[in-house]
Design a protein around this motif. Structure first.
Motif, PDB file in Angstrom:
ATOM      1  N   HIS A 126       0.876  -1.261   0.083  1.00 29.66           N
ATOM      2  CA  HIS A 126      -0.060  -0.006  -0.036  1.00 29.66           C
ATOM      3  C   HIS A 126       0.870   1.180   0.068  1.00 29.66           C
ATOM      4  O   HIS A 126       0.297   2.326   0.091  1.00 29.66           O
ATOM      5  N   PHE A 127       2.230   1.099   0.045  1.00 33.66           N
ATOM      6  CA  PHE A 127       3.192   2.350  -0.180  1.00 33.66           C
ATOM      7  C   PHE A 127       3.172   2.768  -1.669  1.00 33.66           C
ATOM      8  O   PHE A 127       3.695   1.776  -2.384  1.00 33.66           O
ATOM      9  N   SER A 128       2.896   3.992  -1.814  1.00 32.78           N
ATOM     10  CA  SER A 128       3.395   4.595  -3.238  1.00 32.78           C
ATOM     11  C   SER A 128       4.946   4.438  -3.274  1.00 32.78           C
ATOM     12  O   SER A 128       5.744   4.362  -2.394  1.00 32.78           O
ATOM     13  N   GLN A 129       5.511   4.822  -4.636  1.00 28.70           N
ATOM     14  CA  GLN A 129       6.794   4.883  -4.542  1.00 28.70           C
ATOM     15  C   GLN A 129       7.214   6.194  -4.039  1.00 28.70           C
ATOM     16  O   GLN A 129       8.262   6.173  -3.423  1.00 28.70           O
ATOM     17  N   SER A 130       6.485   7.070  -3.850  1.00 27.27           N
ATOM     18  CA  SER A 130       6.840   8.404  -3.299  1.00 27.27           C
ATOM     19  C   SER A 130       6.975   8.239  -1.612  1.00 27.27           C
ATOM     20  O   SER A 130       8.062   9.005  -0.989  1.00 27.27           O
ATOM     21  N   ASP A 131       5.725   7.441  -0.991  1.00 22.57           N
ATOM     22  CA  ASP A 131       5.927   7.055   0.220  1.00 22.57           C
ATOM     23  C   ASP A 131       6.979   6.210   0.581  1.00 22.57           C
ATOM     24  O   ASP A 131       7.889   6.560   1.725  1.00 22.57           O
ATOM     25  N   PHE A 132       7.442   5.213  -0.105  1.00 21.91           N
ATOM     26  CA  PHE A 132       8.730   4.501   0.122  1.00 21.91           C
ATOM     27  C   PHE A 132       9.948   5.385   0.065  1.00 21.91           C
ATOM     28  O   PHE A 132      10.757   5.190   0.896  1.00 21.91           O
TER      29      PHE A 132
END
Length: 145
Positions: A126-132
């Motif tokens: 559920h993490f977006s690339q920007s979250d990661f």
């Protein structure tokens, strides 16, 4: 009136607690994934660190993985006895010892490289690339100041 010292302490304690919980959760899931491989977390860390070339001496491995140098020697002894690593004198500085993976060590490292993504893929799905990227950046800043 708010007490800034108490607020800072509480905020710090919450962060320490969450980081500790995340570490224990990750370690538990990794241990479960490593059961079949016959490796513990330190051994896996050494093999993968050697495989990616981040360190190649016992001292560098100990520093990179946060392991006491005496403990590193014992773990390397076990991995060498198992035929997964070999130690040799450095070609330019005979005082240094280089550690490298054997053919079997490369094979075991390659098989175990998928354990962490497998254990965490659902949890991180559920993490977006920007979250990661943001989480990685913040944790790197925490580690390196």
């Amino acid at each position: 009136m708010n007490d800034p010292v108490n607020e800072d302490f509480e905020r710090t304690q919450k962060l320490v607690f969450v980081l500790g919980q995340a570490y224990h959760l990750m370690a538990t899931e990794l241990r479960a994934g490593l059961k079949d491989a016959g490796l513990n977390l330190q051994e896996r860390g050494i093999l993968l660190t050697l495989a990616c070339g981040s360190a190649k001496t016992p001292a560098a491995l100990a520093k990179w993985l946060g392991v006491h140098p005496a403990r590193m020697t014992r773990v390397l002894d076990k991995l060498e006895t198992s035929g997964l690593v070999e130690r040799s004198r450095n070609g330019t500085d005979r005082r240094l010892v280089d550690v490298s993976l054997t053919r079997e060590g490369h094979s075991v490292a390659a098989r175990n490289a998928d354990v962490a993504p497998g254990a965490w893929s659902e949890r991180l799905s559920h993490f977006s690339q920007s979250d990661f990227d943001a989480l990685s950046t913040l944790l790197s800043r925490l580690l390196h100041g």
